[in-house]
Write a protein that holds these residues in place. Sequence first.
Motif, PDB file in Angstrom:
ATOM      1  N   LEU A 114      10.199  16.708   0.212  1.00 17.22           N
ATOM      2  CA  LEU A 114      11.097  17.110   0.848  1.00 17.22           C
ATOM      3  C   LEU A 114      11.344  16.281   1.923  1.00 17.22           C
ATOM      4  O   LEU A 114      12.361  15.814   3.151  1.00 17.22           O
ATOM      5  N   ALA A 115      10.472  15.244   1.771  1.00 15.57           N
ATOM      6  CA  ALA A 115      10.780  13.931   3.492  1.00 15.57           C
ATOM      7  C   ALA A 115      11.619  13.226   2.912  1.00 15.57           C
ATOM      8  O   ALA A 115      12.394  12.897   3.386  1.00 15.57           O
ATOM      9  N   ARG A 116      12.192  13.047   1.625  1.00 12.99           N
ATOM     10  CA  ARG A 116      13.679  12.538   1.141  1.00 12.99           C
ATOM     11  C   ARG A 116      14.626  12.731   1.731  1.00 12.99           C
ATOM     12  O   ARG A 116      15.570  12.396   2.318  1.00 12.99           O
TER      13      ARG A 116
ATOM     14  N   LEU B 125      11.682   4.168   4.692  1.00 14.26           N
ATOM     15  CA  LEU B 125      12.394   3.950   2.784  1.00 14.26           C
ATOM     16  C   LEU B 125      10.620   4.444   1.958  1.00 14.26           C
ATOM     17  O   LEU B 125      11.091   5.066   1.623  1.00 14.26           O
ATOM     18  N   THR B 126       9.690   5.256   2.657  1.00 14.36           N
ATOM     19  CA  THR B 126       8.695   5.443   1.403  1.00 14.36           C
ATOM     20  C   THR B 126       9.192   6.754   0.956  1.00 14.36           C
ATOM     21  O   THR B 126       8.151   7.041  -0.795  1.00 14.36           O
ATOM     22  N   PRO B 127       9.679   7.193   1.641  1.00 14.11           N
ATOM     23  CA  PRO B 127       9.837   9.201   0.692  1.00 14.11           C
ATOM     24  C   PRO B 127      10.528   8.433   0.360  1.00 14.11           C
ATOM     25  O   PRO B 127      11.291   9.711  -1.030  1.00 14.11           O
TER      26      PRO B 127
ATOM     27  N   PRO C 132      10.192   5.878  -2.807  1.00 15.11           N
ATOM     28  CA  PRO C 132      10.572   5.239  -3.385  1.00 15.11           C
ATOM     29  C   PRO C 132      10.357   3.863  -4.095  1.00 15.11           C
ATOM     30  O   PRO C 132      11.356   2.895  -4.452  1.00 15.11           O
ATOM     31  N   GLU C 133      12.099   4.570  -5.196  1.00 19.42           N
ATOM     32  CA  GLU C 133      13.059   3.981  -6.141  1.00 19.42           C
ATOM     33  C   GLU C 133      13.797   2.711  -4.499  1.00 19.42           C
ATOM     34  O   GLU C 133      14.665   2.168  -5.482  1.00 19.42           O
ATOM     35  N   LEU C 134      13.770   2.731  -3.644  1.00 18.84           N
ATOM     36  CA  LEU C 134      14.863   2.094  -2.992  1.00 18.84           C
ATOM     37  C   LEU C 134      14.054   0.293  -2.662  1.00 18.84           C
ATOM     38  O   LEU C 134      14.530   0.073  -2.514  1.00 18.84           O
ATOM     39  N   LEU C 135      12.441   0.842  -2.719  1.00 16.09           N
ATOM     40  CA  LEU C 135      12.050  -0.492  -2.432  1.00 16.09           C
ATOM     41  C   LEU C 135      10.389  -0.666  -3.486  1.00 16.09           C
ATOM     42  O   LEU C 135      10.198  -1.739  -3.789  1.00 16.09           O
ATOM     43  N   GLN C 136      11.108  -0.237  -5.007  1.00 12.78           N
ATOM     44  CA  GLN C 136      10.666  -0.657  -6.542  1.00 12.78           C
ATOM     45  C   GLN C 136      11.004  -2.462  -6.548  1.00 12.78           C
ATOM     46  O   GLN C 136      12.601  -2.608  -6.646  1.00 12.78           O
ATOM     47  N   GLY C 137      10.118  -3.180  -6.274  1.00 11.88           N
ATOM     48  CA  GLY C 137      10.507  -4.483  -6.703  1.00 11.88           C
ATOM     49  C   GLY C 137      11.210  -5.439  -6.036  1.00 11.88           C
ATOM     50  O   GLY C 137      10.816  -6.552  -6.055  1.00 11.88           O
ATOM     51  N   ARG C 138      11.146  -4.426  -4.311  1.00 18.88           N
ATOM     52  CA  ARG C 138      11.802  -5.807  -3.551  1.00 18.88           C
ATOM     53  C   ARG C 138      10.407  -6.851  -3.113  1.00 18.88           C
ATOM     54  O   ARG C 138       9.386  -6.055  -2.870  1.00 18.88           O
ATOM     55  N   LYS C 139      10.938  -7.996  -2.283  1.00 20.54           N
ATOM     56  CA  LYS C 139       9.852  -8.517  -1.797  1.00 20.54           C
ATOM     57  C   LYS C 139      10.236  -8.406  -0.227  1.00 20.54           C
ATOM     58  O   LYS C 139      11.457  -8.707   0.325  1.00 20.54           O
ATOM     59  N   VAL C 140       9.209  -7.915   0.621  1.00 22.93           N
ATOM     60  CA  VAL C 140       9.410  -7.693   1.359  1.00 22.93           C
ATOM     61  C   VAL C 140       7.904  -8.261   2.339  1.00 22.93           C
ATOM     62  O   VAL C 140       6.853  -8.952   1.851  1.00 22.93           O
ATOM     63  N   ILE C 141       7.902  -7.694   3.455  1.00 21.59           N
ATOM     64  CA  ILE C 141       6.450  -8.489   4.142  1.00 21.59           C
ATOM     65  C   ILE C 141       6.559  -7.442   5.195  1.00 21.59           C
ATOM     66  O   ILE C 141       7.976  -7.150   5.883  1.00 21.59           O
ATOM     67  N   CYS C 142       5.905  -6.710   5.996  1.00 23.67           N
ATOM     68  CA  CYS C 142       5.416  -5.408   6.599  1.00 23.67           C
ATOM     69  C   CYS C 142       4.365  -5.683   7.940  1.00 23.67           C
ATOM     70  O   CYS C 142       3.742  -6.758   7.310  1.00 23.67           O
ATOM     71  N   HIS C 143       3.857  -4.922   8.753  1.00 18.31           N
ATOM     72  CA  HIS C 143       2.651  -5.620   9.852  1.00 18.31           C
ATOM     73  C   HIS C 143       1.728  -4.465   8.845  1.00 18.31           C
ATOM     74  O   HIS C 143       1.427  -3.984   7.748  1.00 18.31           O
ATOM     75  N   GLU C 144       0.629  -5.554   8.961  1.00 15.64           N
ATOM     76  CA  GLU C 144      -0.414  -4.668   7.578  1.00 15.64           C
ATOM     77  C   GLU C 144      -0.983  -3.490   7.484  1.00 15.64           C
ATOM     78  O   GLU C 144      -0.861  -3.165   7.152  1.00 15.64           O
TER      79      GLU C 144
ATOM     80  N   ALA D 198      -0.009  -0.880   2.211  1.00 17.37           N
ATOM     81  CA  ALA D 198      -0.730  -0.245   1.411  1.00 17.37           C
ATOM     82  C   ALA D 198       0.180   0.695   0.710  1.00 17.37           C
ATOM     83  O   ALA D 198       0.199   1.213   0.037  1.00 17.37           O
ATOM     84  N   ASP D 199       0.902   1.718   2.178  1.00 15.62           N
ATOM     85  CA  ASP D 199       1.519   2.610   1.948  1.00 15.62           C
ATOM     86  C   ASP D 199       2.799   1.566   1.085  1.00 15.62           C
ATOM     87  O   ASP D 199       3.478   2.311   0.851  1.00 15.62           O
ATOM     88  N   ILE D 200       3.780   0.206   1.270  1.00 19.16           N
ATOM     89  CA  ILE D 200       4.951  -0.296   1.179  1.00 19.16           C
ATOM     90  C   ILE D 200       4.681  -0.641  -0.489  1.00 19.16           C
ATOM     91  O   ILE D 200       5.302  -0.416  -1.569  1.00 19.16           O
ATOM     92  N   ALA D 201       3.268  -1.162  -0.409  1.00 21.84           N
ATOM     93  CA  ALA D 201       2.731  -1.196  -1.903  1.00 21.84           C
ATOM     94  C   ALA D 201       2.337  -0.486  -3.132  1.00 21.84           C
ATOM     95  O   ALA D 201       3.235  -0.358  -4.062  1.00 21.84           O
ATOM     96  N   ASN D 202       1.980   1.052  -2.195  1.00 18.25           N
ATOM     97  CA  ASN D 202       2.368   2.204  -3.157  1.00 18.25           C
ATOM     98  C   ASN D 202       3.525   2.328  -3.329  1.00 18.25           C
ATOM     99  O   ASN D 202       3.652   3.419  -4.536  1.00 18.25           O
TER     100      ASN D 202
END
Length: 220
Positions: free
Chosen positions: A109-111, A140-142, A144-156, A160-164
């Motif tokens: 439902l988060a999506r 975007l984490t709800p 994950p297909e939107l982040l899959q394989g994308r090169k990013v940087i974020c706050h530390e 973990a959430d972004i990598a997962n």
Amino acid sequence: MVNGLLEGKKIAILVETEFIPEEITAYQQRFGELGATVHLMSRLWGHESLCFVSDVDMVSKPLEYLNVNIDFQAVDINEYAAVIISAGYTSVRLRYFQPPEGCPISPELARTAPAVQFFAQAIANPKIVKGAICHGLWLLTPMPELLQGRKVICHEVTIADIANAGAVYVPSASGIVVDGDLVTGRSAHDVSAFIDAIAKLIIQHNTKPGQKQEFIGATS
């Protein structure tokens, strides 16, 4: 500095309570200098406007307020040259969703959160430059297909959430990573370079073959 290169372009900035005042001011000033129109928007819950509050620096500053009168659910996202998720905990608040009455809460439902859906629409249009800085990718984490394989940087804090979610974290001395039509920044302190990277992409998207557009960023 060359001004007017973004004349006629509209920039959408997603905001909520816990925004970072200096970041919002930077968007308004720098994109304005380049000729673009900045629209601060959020979920207004049926109101004509809402007042959001920032208490991120109450030790040395008083509370700061931000009046927003544009609901992102009422705009045509395809009219915008860029859609940006602001820093801080705005993305956490924007992920709020309402489960259907009588329906148990589930991760799926988060999506359905309206802001998640809005940014998913932006991702689907390669002509729109997408920007997320600091904690912004949490939105975007709800999906994950939107982040899959994308090169990013974020706050530390969010790494973990972004990598997962399948993104590829890329360290960057500049604090900025550009992957196609997605620009990410490590923290709100990198907002000037973040704006420059987004502006450059918008200009590239709108430069015809053989046409030359010179852009000198504020951080150059």
